[in-house]
Write a protein that holds these residues in place. Structure first.
Motif, PDB file in Angstrom:
ATOM      1  N   SER A  62     -15.468 -20.967 -46.152  1.00 31.55           N
ATOM      2  CA  SER A  62     -15.401 -19.874 -46.701  1.00 31.55           C
ATOM      3  C   SER A  62     -13.988 -19.470 -46.631  1.00 31.55           C
ATOM      4  N   ILE A  68     -11.693 -17.546 -49.848  1.00 32.09           N
ATOM      5  CA  ILE A  68     -11.029 -16.324 -49.788  1.00 32.09           C
ATOM      6  C   ILE A  68      -9.548 -16.545 -50.395  1.00 32.09           C
ATOM      7  N   GLY A 110      -8.792 -14.810 -53.983  1.00 32.13           N
ATOM      8  CA  GLY A 110      -7.778 -13.870 -53.686  1.00 32.13           C
ATOM      9  C   GLY A 110      -6.373 -14.015 -54.208  1.00 32.13           C
ATOM     10  N   GLN A 127      -9.646  -9.430 -50.308  1.00 36.82           N
ATOM     11  CA  GLN A 127     -10.457 -10.446 -50.291  1.00 36.82           C
ATOM     12  C   GLN A 127     -11.562 -10.553 -49.480  1.00 36.82           C
ATOM     13  N   THR A 128     -10.879 -10.447 -48.279  1.00 40.04           N
ATOM     14  CA  THR A 128     -11.896 -10.654 -46.827  1.00 40.04           C
ATOM     15  C   THR A 128     -13.014  -9.657 -46.972  1.00 40.04           C
ATOM     16  N   THR A 158     -15.558 -10.536 -49.345  1.00 40.73           N
ATOM     17  CA  THR A 158     -16.490 -11.313 -49.001  1.00 40.73           C
ATOM     18  C   THR A 158     -17.535 -11.068 -47.562  1.00 40.73           C
TER      19      THR A 158
END
Length: 350
Positions: free
Chosen positions: A47, A51, A55, A291-292, A295
């Protein structure tokens, strides 16, 4: 100890880092294996790797956007430039007899980046020579750029079958996603050129007081040309990564709203839209937060349609915590704590 804590809280990077850690913690609670990174066939997967890879385009554009904003400008055309870059590359590959040839891919990439650079010079010309306000100058290309991309693709989604080109979006170099490597290189180059030379100081001087910097001998016009050209070049690179990842040029959707994500990343990182001092490290953290957050929305099962609402909430929270009022409150608290510490020491000495 308390004074050190207050100075840390007053740092521009403190709240963005806290927000990033909170988002990571939410994901870890939802999925305990969130931080797990595995190696398959010599490539990194997980993961966190996703990211960083997803990103990377936002980070690449945000680096260029940071320098533009530092000059008291803005570039709303980066999404359109990304779409044009991908459209040009795919049209060249489809027009060739051997789209899988690395030489053909290299030509397509170079032509796309040269066109992106020219578009950046156009923005710089409108801002520095003609004197049009940056938001209006780049809005022109933002509006017309999608139309140009549509003309290049003839209104179609151009799908390409080229392994070397696809490598830009989903390939690996030394086990690391290519997009991450490209993003890291661009970030490092920008940091070295602006923080290890006088270029960064000159950019900040133009953003703080353009007239004073001009009278001091700073060539503001050349600097504006440079930062807008670099921002458009960054957008072109990001557009190639996005297009290669999809193996198709979509003039309508490639880079859609990425200019907003880039600006949000810069703002979250603590760079003021009023120009002047900027933080590339803050921009990096801001891009990771964006980006996190995306997600996290998918991880916890929130409908993707409300992603923008959560982005707005995060940006609002970080901006409030970084606001002059909040900083002034922490400064007053630090002064009071210092005064109280001094009184305690005087009392102990007497």
């Amino acid at each position: 100890m308390n004074a050190l804590l207050l100075r840390t809280v007053s740092s521009r990077l403190f709240w963005p880092v806290v927000m990033l850690l909170v988002l990571v913690l939410i994901n870890v609670i939802a999925f305990p294996d969130f931080l797990t990174v595995t190696v398959k066939d010599g490539h990194l997967f997980g993961s966190i790797v996703d990211i960083l890879r997803n990103g990377a385009p936002t980070l690449i554009i945000a680096v260029g956007m940071t320098l533009v904003i530092a000059t008291r400008g803005i570039d709303l055309s980066v999404g359109a430039v990304a779409a044009i870059s991908g459209a040009v590359a795919c049209s060249i590959l489809l027009g060739s007899s051997d789209p899988g040839n690395p030489a053909t891919v290299a030509v397509a990439v170079i032509v796309a980046l040269v066109i992106s650079l020219v578009l950046g010079v156009w923005n710089g010309f409108l801002v520095s020579v003609i004197g049009i306000q940056p938001i209006i100058a780049t809005l022109i290309l933002m509006t017309a750029g999608r139309g140009v991309a549509m003309l290049i693709t003839e209104g179609q989604i151009l799908t390409v079958d080229s392994a070397p080109f696809k490598e830009l979006g989903s390939g690996f170099w030394f086990g690391i996603p290519v997009a991450v490597v490209i993003g890291a290189v661009i970030f490092a180059v920008a940091a070295l050129l602006t923080r290890r030379t006088a270029l960064g100081m000159l950019i900040e001087s133009v953003g703080i007081n353009p007239e004073a910097s001009r009278q001091a001998g700073v060539r503001a016009r050349v600097l504006l040309f440079t930062v807008y050209a670099f921002c458009a070049l960054s957008a072109g690179i990001a557009g190639l990564i996005l297009t290669a990842n999809q193996t198709a040029a979509d003039a309508n959707n490639t880079g859609l709203f990425i200019e907003l994500d880039a600006i949000l990343a810069v703002v979250i990182g603590g760079t003021s839209l009023a120009g002047g001092r900027y933080s590339l490290a803050g921009t990096l953290v801001g891009a990771l937060v964006i980006q996190t957050l995306v997600t996290t929305v998918y991880t916890v099962g929130i409908p993707p349609i409300v992603t923008m609402v959560f982005k707005a909430a995060v940006v609002t929270a970080v901006c409030l915590l970084q606001s002059p009022t909040t900083n002034a409150a922490f400064a007053q608290l630090r002064q009071r704590l210092a005064a109280r510490t001094a009184r305690v020491k005087e009392a102990a000495a007497s």
